[in-house]
Motif scaffolding. Sequence first.
Motif, PDB file in Angstrom:
ATOM      1  N   HIS A 113       0.768  -1.105  -0.083  1.00 26.89           N
ATOM      2  CA  HIS A 113      -0.021  -0.102  -0.053  1.00 26.89           C
ATOM      3  C   HIS A 113       0.890   1.424   0.017  1.00 26.89           C
ATOM      4  CE1 HIS A 113      -3.461  -2.487   0.760  1.00 26.89           C
ATOM      5  NE2 HIS A 113      -2.992  -3.053   1.865  1.00 26.89           N
ATOM      6  N   GLY A 114       2.217   1.173  -0.158  1.00 29.72           N
ATOM      7  CA  GLY A 114       3.045   2.168   0.084  1.00 29.72           C
ATOM      8  C   GLY A 114       3.433   2.911   1.236  1.00 29.72           C
ATOM      9  N   THR A 115       3.043   2.360   2.338  1.00 29.94           N
ATOM     10  CA  THR A 115       3.109   2.773   3.627  1.00 29.94           C
ATOM     11  C   THR A 115       4.618   2.498   4.179  1.00 29.94           C
ATOM     12  OG1 THR A 115       2.230   0.944   4.545  1.00 29.94           O
ATOM     13  CG2 THR A 115       0.839   2.764   3.954  1.00 29.94           C
ATOM     14  N   HIS A 116       5.276   1.431   3.771  1.00 31.21           N
ATOM     15  CA  HIS A 116       6.551   1.130   4.643  1.00 31.21           C
ATOM     16  C   HIS A 116       7.657   1.362   3.725  1.00 31.21           C
ATOM     17  CE1 HIS A 116       9.167  -1.231   7.188  1.00 31.21           C
ATOM     18  NE2 HIS A 116       9.876  -1.318   6.017  1.00 31.21           N
ATOM     19  N   VAL A 117       8.625   2.129   3.967  1.00 34.71           N
ATOM     20  CA  VAL A 117       9.795   2.861   3.179  1.00 34.71           C
ATOM     21  C   VAL A 117      10.900   1.753   3.469  1.00 34.71           C
ATOM     22  CG1 VAL A 117      11.205   4.519   2.987  1.00 34.71           C
ATOM     23  CG2 VAL A 117       8.849   5.062   3.319  1.00 34.71           C
ATOM     24  N   VAL A 118      11.812   1.539   2.397  1.00 36.87           N
ATOM     25  CA  VAL A 118      12.820   0.798   2.489  1.00 36.87           C
ATOM     26  C   VAL A 118      13.873   1.585   1.669  1.00 36.87           C
ATOM     27  CG1 VAL A 118      14.112  -1.084   1.471  1.00 36.87           C
ATOM     28  CG2 VAL A 118      11.835  -1.699   2.179  1.00 36.87           C
ATOM     29  N   GLU A 119      15.094   2.032   2.617  1.00 42.41           N
ATOM     30  CA  GLU A 119      16.003   2.856   2.620  1.00 42.41           C
ATOM     31  C   GLU A 119      17.346   2.025   1.753  1.00 42.41           C
ATOM     32  OE1 GLU A 119      16.909   5.987   5.449  1.00 42.41           O
ATOM     33  OE2 GLU A 119      14.831   6.641   5.496  1.00 42.41           O
ATOM     34  N   LYS A 120      17.767   2.402   0.570  1.00 41.59           N
ATOM     35  CA  LYS A 120      18.962   1.561   0.300  1.00 41.59           C
ATOM     36  C   LYS A 120      19.740   2.832  -0.504  1.00 41.59           C
ATOM     37  CE  LYS A 120      18.228  -2.600   1.863  1.00 41.59           C
ATOM     38  NZ  LYS A 120      19.166  -3.258   2.867  1.00 41.59           N
ATOM     39  N   GLY A 122      20.849   5.402  -0.317  1.00 43.43           N
ATOM     40  CA  GLY A 122      20.586   6.812  -0.136  1.00 43.43           C
ATOM     41  C   GLY A 122      19.392   7.062  -0.862  1.00 43.43           C
ATOM     42  N   LEU A 123      18.579   5.996  -1.284  1.00 41.26           N
ATOM     43  CA  LEU A 123      17.196   6.248  -1.827  1.00 41.26           C
ATOM     44  C   LEU A 123      16.255   5.500  -0.954  1.00 41.26           C
ATOM     45  CD1 LEU A 123      18.185   5.518  -5.414  1.00 41.26           C
ATOM     46  CD2 LEU A 123      17.633   7.569  -4.547  1.00 41.26           C
ATOM     47  N   ARG A 124      15.093   5.895  -1.313  1.00 41.42           N
ATOM     48  CA  ARG A 124      13.778   5.455  -0.387  1.00 41.42           C
ATOM     49  C   ARG A 124      12.708   4.887  -1.355  1.00 41.42           C
ATOM     50  NH1 ARG A 124      11.183   9.453   1.930  1.00 41.42           N
ATOM     51  NH2 ARG A 124      10.763   8.319   3.962  1.00 41.42           N
ATOM     52  N   PHE A 125      12.400   3.607  -1.039  1.00 43.72           N
ATOM     53  CA  PHE A 125      11.507   2.894  -2.035  1.00 43.72           C
ATOM     54  C   PHE A 125      10.209   2.436  -1.219  1.00 43.72           C
ATOM     55  CE2 PHE A 125      15.912   1.867  -3.151  1.00 43.72           C
ATOM     56  CZ  PHE A 125      15.728   2.687  -4.541  1.00 43.72           C
ATOM     57  N   VAL A 126       9.044   2.355  -2.101  1.00 38.80           N
ATOM     58  CA  VAL A 126       7.590   1.675  -1.556  1.00 38.80           C
ATOM     59  C   VAL A 126       7.274   0.821  -2.465  1.00 38.80           C
ATOM     60  CG1 VAL A 126       7.274   3.632   0.061  1.00 38.80           C
ATOM     61  CG2 VAL A 126       6.497   3.796  -2.090  1.00 38.80           C
ATOM     62  N   ASN A 127       6.285  -0.042  -1.953  1.00 40.50           N
ATOM     63  CA  ASN A 127       5.694  -0.911  -2.890  1.00 40.50           C
ATOM     64  C   ASN A 127       4.486  -0.626  -2.754  1.00 40.50           C
ATOM     65  OD1 ASN A 127       4.509  -3.144  -4.236  1.00 40.50           O
ATOM     66  ND2 ASN A 127       5.666  -4.794  -2.907  1.00 40.50           N
ATOM     67  N   TYR A 128       3.730  -0.490  -4.050  1.00 44.50           N
ATOM     68  CA  TYR A 128       2.458   0.118  -4.216  1.00 44.50           C
ATOM     69  C   TYR A 128       1.789  -0.812  -5.088  1.00 44.50           C
ATOM     70  CZ  TYR A 128      -1.956   2.790  -4.977  1.00 44.50           C
ATOM     71  OH  TYR A 128      -3.090   3.077  -4.959  1.00 44.50           O
ATOM     72  N   GLU A 129       0.875  -1.861  -4.849  1.00 50.12           N
ATOM     73  CA  GLU A 129       0.240  -2.593  -5.748  1.00 50.12           C
ATOM     74  C   GLU A 129       1.184  -3.579  -6.619  1.00 50.12           C
ATOM     75  OE1 GLU A 129      -2.852  -0.423  -7.729  1.00 50.12           O
ATOM     76  OE2 GLU A 129      -4.066  -0.426  -5.960  1.00 50.12           O
ATOM     77  N   GLU A 130       2.225  -3.932  -5.808  1.00 53.19           N
ATOM     78  CA  GLU A 130       3.565  -4.865  -6.362  1.00 53.19           C
ATOM     79  C   GLU A 130       4.369  -3.962  -7.557  1.00 53.19           C
ATOM     80  OE1 GLU A 130       4.385  -7.339  -5.411  1.00 53.19           O
ATOM     81  OE2 GLU A 130       2.907  -7.902  -4.167  1.00 53.19           O
ATOM     82  N   SER A 131       4.121  -2.654  -7.607  1.00 51.56           N
ATOM     83  CA  SER A 131       4.969  -1.627  -8.372  1.00 51.56           C
ATOM     84  C   SER A 131       5.793  -0.899  -7.537  1.00 51.56           C
ATOM     85  CB  SER A 131       4.227  -0.729  -9.290  1.00 51.56           C
ATOM     86  OG  SER A 131       3.663  -1.581 -10.456  1.00 51.56           O
TER      87      SER A 131
END
Length: 404
Positions: A113-120, A122-131
């Motif tokens: 749902h794009g609510t959990h952030v993964v930091e790698k 120096g960038l931050r990523f979220v997963n929203y509907e498998e994208s």
Amino acid sequence: MTSKINTYKRFSSISFMVFALFFSFSLKISASEPTEHETEEQQAVVGHEEASAEKSKKGLDIAAIAFEHILDAHSWHLFGDGHDAVAIPLPVILKTDNGIVTFMSSEFHHDVHGTHVVEKNGLRFVNYEESIYLASETPNEHGQYLNIEKNDKGETTVLNPAPLDFSITKNVTQLFLSAIVLFLLFTSVAKAYKKQGVTSAPKGKQSFLEPLIVFVRDDLAKTNIGPNSEKFVPYLLTVFFLILINNIFGLIPFSANLTGNIAFTLVLSVGTFILTNINGNKHYWSHIFLPHAPKAIWPILIPIEVFGILTKPFALMIRLFANIAAGHIIIISLIGLIFIFESIYIAPVSVAFSLFIDILEVLVAFLQAYIFTMLTSLFIGAAVADPHDDGVHKNEDEHLAVKH
């Protein structure tokens, strides 16, 4: 809606729990660990639960569940929902401005749902509907680190930039598994033939595979392509068994829906398109660009013939994709009738029809592999055929030559 989805998933997977135990040694169930975004995530979870409660009053969204099942994913989901889900994590590989970024999908903690952030890196990523998208600096009112817009029809558009995704997804993993199975299967059969010879009666795996191999070679390749079919037999056998084994894998619980993915069928149809047109002879191309018709209608015929080159592989792609995906959707929809009517009395009818469709899917698994291979051989045969070399025309030409 969340409680109903959980009930539905438990109902559909409880009879296959023993099968899941065999995978337990490879499972990496990620625990929910406190992060700097814990407060926002808890608020987001509460918000999604409230939204699910409102949706449950309106009824179960069977379409959403069905498409969730047949679409690709960054983890191999087994059962459960949300943070309680049990899944096999898969590698996430992203091409970004900071280079290649890799991590396991378990770092998203089952969030889509794009609510959990993964930091790698120096960038931050979220997963929203498998994208996967680059995360915004601050969350929106729903706790999502995304900038989402909705149009008048209620359709959402994510405005965040997305890196190039080369992840080993669920479908890619099954493709690797099927390739390994086919390699081991046919190398063992080849060793048996080398040891026993080709004149002895086939045994074990040979007795099952030999009729299929001979069928593809004789009834499909030789019949539709002609005397020059030998060089196309390896491709036809590869296509036939690759589709067949993935169709069968798709019927096993917890497996991926590879042949029901249009990207997979697209690659197969493009392979047929390239092979057909590369081997096309002068008669094939002259029929397209120099049709045997009055030149006045060439401006009409030539575009039609060129368009026909593209429609043939397109038909292959859509036919396989639609038939396999439709079967999975129908079975999920029939099971979902139990939760739509909220009555145990509908269960026997729903399960009976689902079982019937599931058995029918076994036939479809073989049938679709046959149809794709047969049409491929027909397209190749039309491209390499010489109208002056087939038996009928050759006899007529010899008869005319004797008369003259």
